[in-house]
Design a protein around this motif. Structure first.
Motif, PDB file in Angstrom:
ATOM      1  N   TYR A 231       0.799  -1.235   0.000  1.00 52.10           N
ATOM      2  CA  TYR A 231       0.000   0.000   0.000  1.00 52.10           C
ATOM      3  C   TYR A 231       0.828   1.281   0.000  1.00 52.10           C
ATOM      4  N   GLY A 232       2.133   1.171   0.043  1.00 50.49           N
ATOM      5  CA  GLY A 232       2.976   2.351  -0.050  1.00 50.49           C
ATOM      6  C   GLY A 232       2.731   3.353   1.061  1.00 50.49           C
ATOM      7  N   GLY A 233       2.818   4.630   0.707  1.00 49.23           N
ATOM      8  CA  GLY A 233       2.715   5.695   1.691  1.00 49.23           C
ATOM      9  C   GLY A 233       1.373   5.814   2.373  1.00 49.23           C
ATOM     10  N   TYR A 234       0.335   5.180   1.841  1.00 48.28           N
ATOM     11  CA  TYR A 234      -0.970   5.235   2.503  1.00 48.28           C
ATOM     12  C   TYR A 234      -0.882   4.767   3.953  1.00 48.28           C
ATOM     13  N   ILE A 235      -0.014   3.792   4.233  1.00 52.61           N
ATOM     14  CA  ILE A 235       0.038   3.246   5.592  1.00 52.61           C
ATOM     15  C   ILE A 235       0.604   4.246   6.589  1.00 52.61           C
ATOM     16  N   THR A 236       1.281   5.300   6.102  1.00 54.13           N
ATOM     17  CA  THR A 236       1.903   6.275   7.006  1.00 54.13           C
ATOM     18  C   THR A 236       0.966   7.423   7.370  1.00 54.13           C
ATOM     19  N   VAL A 237      -0.223   7.439   6.774  1.00 57.91           N
ATOM     20  CA  VAL A 237      -1.164   8.544   6.994  1.00 57.91           C
ATOM     21  C   VAL A 237      -2.176   8.112   8.043  1.00 57.91           C
TER      22      VAL A 237
ATOM     23  N   THR B 164      -2.507  18.918   8.643  1.00 57.91           N
ATOM     24  CA  THR B 164      -3.063  19.496   7.411  1.00 57.91           C
ATOM     25  C   THR B 164      -4.287  18.759   6.887  1.00 57.91           C
ATOM     26  N   PHE B 165      -4.752  17.707   7.569  1.00 55.14           N
ATOM     27  CA  PHE B 165      -6.051  17.141   7.234  1.00 55.14           C
ATOM     28  C   PHE B 165      -7.133  18.017   7.870  1.00 55.14           C
ATOM     29  N   THR B 166      -8.343  17.898   7.373  1.00 54.84           N
ATOM     30  CA  THR B 166      -9.444  18.673   7.942  1.00 54.84           C
ATOM     31  C   THR B 166      -9.621  18.364   9.422  1.00 54.84           C
ATOM     32  N   ASN B 167      -9.417  17.109   9.804  1.00 58.62           N
ATOM     33  CA  ASN B 167      -9.592  16.704  11.205  1.00 58.62           C
ATOM     34  C   ASN B 167      -8.258  16.562  11.929  1.00 58.62           C
ATOM     35  N   GLU B 168      -7.292  17.419  11.605  1.00 55.98           N
ATOM     36  CA  GLU B 168      -5.978  17.335  12.235  1.00 55.98           C
ATOM     37  C   GLU B 168      -6.078  17.524  13.745  1.00 55.98           C
ATOM     38  N   ALA B 169      -5.202  16.844  14.469  1.00 59.37           N
ATOM     39  CA  ALA B 169      -5.155  16.998  15.922  1.00 59.37           C
ATOM     40  C   ALA B 169      -4.663  18.402  16.267  1.00 59.37           C
ATOM     41  N   SER B 170      -5.147  18.942  17.369  1.00 56.55           N
ATOM     42  CA  SER B 170      -4.746  20.292  17.755  1.00 56.55           C
ATOM     43  C   SER B 170      -3.322  20.298  18.301  1.00 56.55           C
ATOM     44  N   GLU B 171      -2.663  21.425  18.136  1.00 57.45           N
ATOM     45  CA  GLU B 171      -1.298  21.568  18.645  1.00 57.45           C
ATOM     46  C   GLU B 171      -1.256  21.383  20.156  1.00 57.45           C
TER      47      GLU B 171
ATOM     48  N   PRO C 211       1.325   2.141  11.243  1.00 57.64           N
ATOM     49  CA  PRO C 211       0.130   1.718  11.987  1.00 57.64           C
ATOM     50  C   PRO C 211       0.432   0.840  13.191  1.00 57.64           C
ATOM     51  N   GLY C 212       1.488   0.027  13.127  1.00 53.91           N
ATOM     52  CA  GLY C 212       1.797  -0.859  14.237  1.00 53.91           C
ATOM     53  C   GLY C 212       2.308  -0.155  15.473  1.00 53.91           C
ATOM     54  N   THR C 213       2.607   1.144  15.356  1.00 55.75           N
ATOM     55  CA  THR C 213       3.077   1.897  16.525  1.00 55.75           C
ATOM     56  C   THR C 213       1.917   2.388  17.382  1.00 55.75           C
ATOM     57  N   ARG C 214       0.681   2.162  16.916  1.00 56.66           N
ATOM     58  CA  ARG C 214      -0.512   2.521  17.681  1.00 56.66           C
ATOM     59  C   ARG C 214      -1.286   1.259  18.047  1.00 56.66           C
TER      60      ARG C 214
ATOM     61  N   TYR D 151      -1.971  13.240  -6.902  1.00 61.60           N
ATOM     62  CA  TYR D 151      -2.408  13.951  -5.697  1.00 61.60           C
ATOM     63  C   TYR D 151      -3.281  13.005  -4.874  1.00 61.60           C
ATOM     64  N   PRO D 152      -2.910  12.711  -3.612  1.00 57.88           N
ATOM     65  CA  PRO D 152      -3.625  11.679  -2.853  1.00 57.88           C
ATOM     66  C   PRO D 152      -4.848  12.157  -2.094  1.00 57.88           C
ATOM     67  N   GLY D 153      -5.034  13.484  -1.975  1.00 58.82           N
ATOM     68  CA  GLY D 153      -6.181  13.972  -1.210  1.00 58.82           C
ATOM     69  C   GLY D 153      -6.070  13.623   0.267  1.00 58.82           C
ATOM     70  N   GLN D 154      -7.219  13.496   0.922  1.00 58.66           N
ATOM     71  CA  GLN D 154      -7.243  13.198   2.356  1.00 58.66           C
ATOM     72  C   GLN D 154      -7.650  11.737   2.585  1.00 58.66           C
ATOM     73  N   VAL D 155      -6.866  10.831   2.052  1.00 58.55           N
ATOM     74  CA  VAL D 155      -7.120   9.401   2.221  1.00 58.55           C
ATOM     75  C   VAL D 155      -6.163   8.880   3.286  1.00 58.55           C
ATOM     76  N   SER D 156      -6.699   8.486   4.420  1.00 63.03           N
ATOM     77  CA  SER D 156      -5.878   8.021   5.536  1.00 63.03           C
ATOM     78  C   SER D 156      -5.981   6.505   5.684  1.00 63.03           C
ATOM     79  N   TRP D 157      -5.056   5.939   6.433  1.00 59.75           N
ATOM     80  CA  TRP D 157      -5.085   4.501   6.708  1.00 59.75           C
ATOM     81  C   TRP D 157      -6.335   4.113   7.499  1.00 59.75           C
ATOM     82  N   PRO D 158      -6.756   4.883   8.515  1.00 63.86           N
ATOM     83  CA  PRO D 158      -8.023   4.556   9.181  1.00 63.86           C
ATOM     84  C   PRO D 158      -9.215   4.575   8.224  1.00 63.86           C
ATOM     85  N   HIS D 159      -9.248   5.544   7.311  1.00 65.87           N
ATOM     86  CA  HIS D 159     -10.351   5.599   6.349  1.00 65.87           C
ATOM     87  C   HIS D 159     -10.376   4.350   5.475  1.00 65.87           C
TER      88      HIS D 159
END
Length: 478
Positions: free
Chosen positions: A123-129, A135-142, A165-168, A398-406
């Motif tokens: 799955y390439g870089g998708y697994i790192t998102v 910078t995602f719409t639902n980004e965690a707050s600082e 993903p295995g680090t969570r 351009y990958p958009g906002q496609v995350s591993w959880p999604h």
């Protein structure tokens, strides 16, 4: 009620439904739903794919990887300090999409694995998102990241970056990091990605590339990086300025920077030998500009990747060759490469003053050292390779906002295929993925548009039906 009155009322209702359906259709169609929305961190590039050419070669000691990609103009600067209204201000802060003043450097990156992260080959870089990524719409707050005992407390992170993903313990919760003991064991077992990260401003001018890795965060290798900050927060002024005796100017001009009048032959970066301590009494004038970063020779594992010559922009293309020892001696930071080894890679570029997730990425590919693969590194016997002919063309998208959880959620029709470990390239093409990234970003708007289409269509059908019934009734009564 008289029959004629009932017919008149029915005809009026039919006309109302027809007009209402047409009006509803007109109001909800033709404008589209794909539009930039900075408040939601949404900015869609006009071009969704970019070609990248890749070539590789190796000798007994080093591997060389050459990258070539198009860019309208070279992004030579990152953020800068500008003298305005009697004080120094920062220009070039990150924004969704292209930075308006052009103050984001161009970049090329390659993630590299030796099989230690099996999902990466599929799955390439998708697994790192992961969840909450910056910078995602639902980004965690600082504030939330800073308050996290490990990310904020120990690592001093202020944002959620790329991770594996295995680090969570829960991929849907960015904060659910596994224990430090487990994270350390994962690293020793090779559960990390090597990240080569060339930057046109923060490393290229001194012939270096950033050397990073992705594990529980995207972080730098051990050692000192090639770039430091030129901002003195306590004094609210730069730390260094250009040495006018050596380079004939103490500062650049903001108008020249923005207009692109400073090229690669200019002295536009701060480094030892052409910089001196900042003098607040040097007669600064409106528009004087200094880089917010200064460059230095990196140390330790961060100094492993160098640039063959210098990355150069010419005729609308960047051409960059990076080199690194096959065995860096840093197995916890780098993937050790061997003759006839087979590895997994994925590429990304930033261009046109973009940062964060506004990049173009590739699907995973194989890299073989002297053996069959998507990209074959040819063996040679001299100190440096001589490139000839075109490289392997890779289409980035351009990958958009496609995350591993999604991708694991019910919202993704292919979640079951991922659960069965089917590689992405067996089900999707780049052409499909570039559109899917947009669909995910605007899923709510598209669903709402579909509902409006449904209701307007029903109104039109009812209106036409009433009109036909009334016409038939009048004909029978005639």
């Amino acid at each position: 009620m008289k029959r004629s009155n009932r017919q008149g009322l029915a005809i009026a209702l039919a006309i109302l439904l027809l007009v209402g359906g047409v009006l509803l259709s007109w109001l909800t169609h033709g404008r589209g739903v794909v539009r930039d929305d900075p408040k939601r961190n949404i900015s869609v590039p006009k071009t969704l794919t970019v070609p990248l050419q890749v070539r590789a070669a190796y000798n007994a000691e080093k591997i060389f990887v050459n990258y070539r990609w198009p860019a309208d103009r070279p992004g030579l600067f990152h953020d800068v300090l500008v003298y305005e209204g009697g004080r120094w201000v920062v220009k070039g802060r990150a924004t969704p999409g292209s930075q308006p003043d052009g103050m984001h450097e161009d970049r090329v990156a390659m993630m590299l694995d030796d099989g230690g992260v099996p999902e990466f080959a599929r799955y390439g870089g998708y697994i790192t998102v992961g969840d909450g990524i910056l910078t995602f719409t639902n980004e965690a707050s600082e504030d939330a990241v800073k308050a996290h005992p490990y990310l904020g407390g120990k690592l001093k992170q202020e944002e959620v970056s790329k991770s594996l993903p295995g680090t969570r313990s829960d991929i849907n919760d960015w904060a659910s990091l596994r224990s430090e003991e487990v994270l350390g064991a994962q690293r020793r077992a090779g559960y990390f990605l090597d990240l080569w990260h060339w930057r046109s401003h923060r490393a290229n001018p001194i012939g270096m590339s950033d050397d990073q890795m992705v594990a529980e965060v995207r972080g730098g290798d051990d050692g000192k990086s090639a770039a430091g900050t030129n901002w003195d927060g306590e004094r609210q002024q730069p730390r260094l300025m250009f040495d006018a005796a050596a380079v004939r100017h103490k500062a650049l001009q903001w108008a020249d920077v923005v207009a692109g009048r400073i090229d690669q032959e200019s002295v536009y970066y701060l480094v030892e030998g052409q910089a001196v301590p900042f003098d607040p009494q040097a007669g600064w004038v409106e528009g004087d500009t200094l880089p917010r970063r200064f460059l230095r020779q990196p140390e330790g594992s961060k100094a492993d990747i160098t640039v063959q010559g210098k990355g150069r922009w010419a005729d609308g293309h960047w051409d960059v060759t990076l080199s690194r020892a096959l065995d860096t001696g840093h197995p916890l930071d780098d993937k050790i490469l061997r003759d006839h080894g087979l590895y997994d890679v994925a590429f990304a570029i930033h261009r046109h003053a973009t940062g964060g997730r506004w990049h173009y990425v590739s699907l995973p590919m194989s890299l073989g050292l002297g053996r069959d693969a998507d990209i074959v590194a040819m063996q040679f016997d001299v100190a440096e390779p001589t490139w000839s002919g075109p490289g392997r063309e890779v289409t980035l998208f351009y990958p958009g906002q496609v995350s591993w959880p999604h991708l694991h959620s019910k919202a993704h029709a292919g979640a079951e295929a991922i659960a069965r470990r089917l590689p992405v390239h067996t089900r999707h093409s780049v052409e499909q993925l570039k559109h899917y990234g947009i669909e995910v970003e605007f899923a709510q708007e598209m669903r709402r548009q579909w509902l409006w289409t449904l209701w307007s269509g029903l109104a039109l059908i009812l209106g036409i039906g009433f009109a036909l019934n009334m016409a038939l009734a009048q004909r029978r009564g005639a």
